[in-house]
Design a protein around this motif. Sequence first.
Motif, PDB file in Angstrom:
ATOM      1  N   LYS A 115       0.804  -1.195  -0.319  1.00 59.28           N
ATOM      2  CA  LYS A 115      -0.307  -0.009   0.033  1.00 59.28           C
ATOM      3  C   LYS A 115       0.636   0.839   0.070  1.00 59.28           C
ATOM      4  O   LYS A 115       1.856   1.519   0.377  1.00 59.28           O
ATOM      5  N   CYS A 116       0.766   2.194  -0.758  1.00 63.24           N
ATOM      6  CA  CYS A 116       1.177   3.798  -0.485  1.00 63.24           C
ATOM      7  C   CYS A 116       0.526   4.872   0.812  1.00 63.24           C
ATOM      8  O   CYS A 116      -0.677   4.459   1.005  1.00 63.24           O
ATOM      9  N   SER A 122      -2.626  -0.006  -3.382  1.00 66.18           N
ATOM     10  CA  SER A 122      -2.339  -1.408  -3.497  1.00 66.18           C
ATOM     11  C   SER A 122      -1.995  -1.869  -4.431  1.00 66.18           C
ATOM     12  O   SER A 122      -3.178  -1.893  -5.295  1.00 66.18           O
ATOM     13  N   ARG A 140       8.750   2.649  -5.723  1.00 71.11           N
ATOM     14  CA  ARG A 140       7.757   3.415  -5.035  1.00 71.11           C
ATOM     15  C   ARG A 140       6.570   3.632  -5.578  1.00 71.11           C
ATOM     16  O   ARG A 140       6.272   3.106  -6.664  1.00 71.11           O
ATOM     17  N   CYS A 141       5.442   4.229  -5.480  1.00 74.25           N
ATOM     18  CA  CYS A 141       3.616   3.799  -5.749  1.00 74.25           C
ATOM     19  C   CYS A 141       3.871   4.299  -7.042  1.00 74.25           C
ATOM     20  O   CYS A 141       4.089   5.669  -7.848  1.00 74.25           O
ATOM     21  N   ILE A 148       6.021   3.085  -0.972  1.00 72.13           N
ATOM     22  CA  ILE A 148       5.183   1.714  -0.475  1.00 72.13           C
ATOM     23  C   ILE A 148       5.545   0.552   0.774  1.00 72.13           C
ATOM     24  O   ILE A 148       6.875   0.946   1.141  1.00 72.13           O
TER      25      ILE A 148
END
Length: 238
Positions: A115-116, A122, A140-141, A148
């Motif tokens: 999840k971020c 997610s 990263r997201c 994340i």
Amino acid sequence: MSIVFLTGAGISTAAGIPDFRGPDGVWTKDPEAELTSTLSWYLGDEGVRRKAWLMRAHAGVWEKEPTRAHRAIAQFSQEADVAAVITQNIDGLHQAAGSDPARVLEVHGNARTWKCEDCRASGPMAEAVARVHAGEPDPRCPGCGGIIRATTILFEEALEADVIDAAFTAAESCEVMIAVGTGLGVYPVAGLFPLAAEKGARTIIVNAEPTPFDRLADEVLAGDLQEALPALLDDLAG
């Protein structure tokens, strides 16, 4: 007869998932690895995040298969009144074995998804780890570029209130509690075992090592739980 299982790392070691606190545990061998599970360190230190991603990539939790003990619980649940499977594990192996997801209470979350921290997006952890293998040491997201992490409960975070409330309710109302592969030393989850005993439940421990509640239990089965648990459940079902 309402039955509750309380499971810990010992049920999953046979699947190739190491524990954290045991003699050969991840944190025992490398105390600094515990920082990867501490929220402030994870969010504030890129080196800690990189180490966390390397550990995830090496562990491959989402690729592991349920053990004989996971499958025994799932099969037993089809024939008996299993109110809940309360687990301290984050590997998702109870659901993978066939246990009803609605009755699996993951007190510490699940490592199979990410999840971020910023936008709350997610996705599957396997996809994030594939990016690590492709050369991103701190992925990263993909949506907002935020940090994340696994959908697990880290140190410095509160447990999910609805999950822990459901676990205490199950412990208070069950007629049998079976603790499997847990040293019963981490609270508040460890407190569920004496709570069940106090409320009159029959209590059983299946674990390779002694626990603080062995003398409280009605029955203690030591040794290889992959052998002992299926045999116990066969007896209970019979």
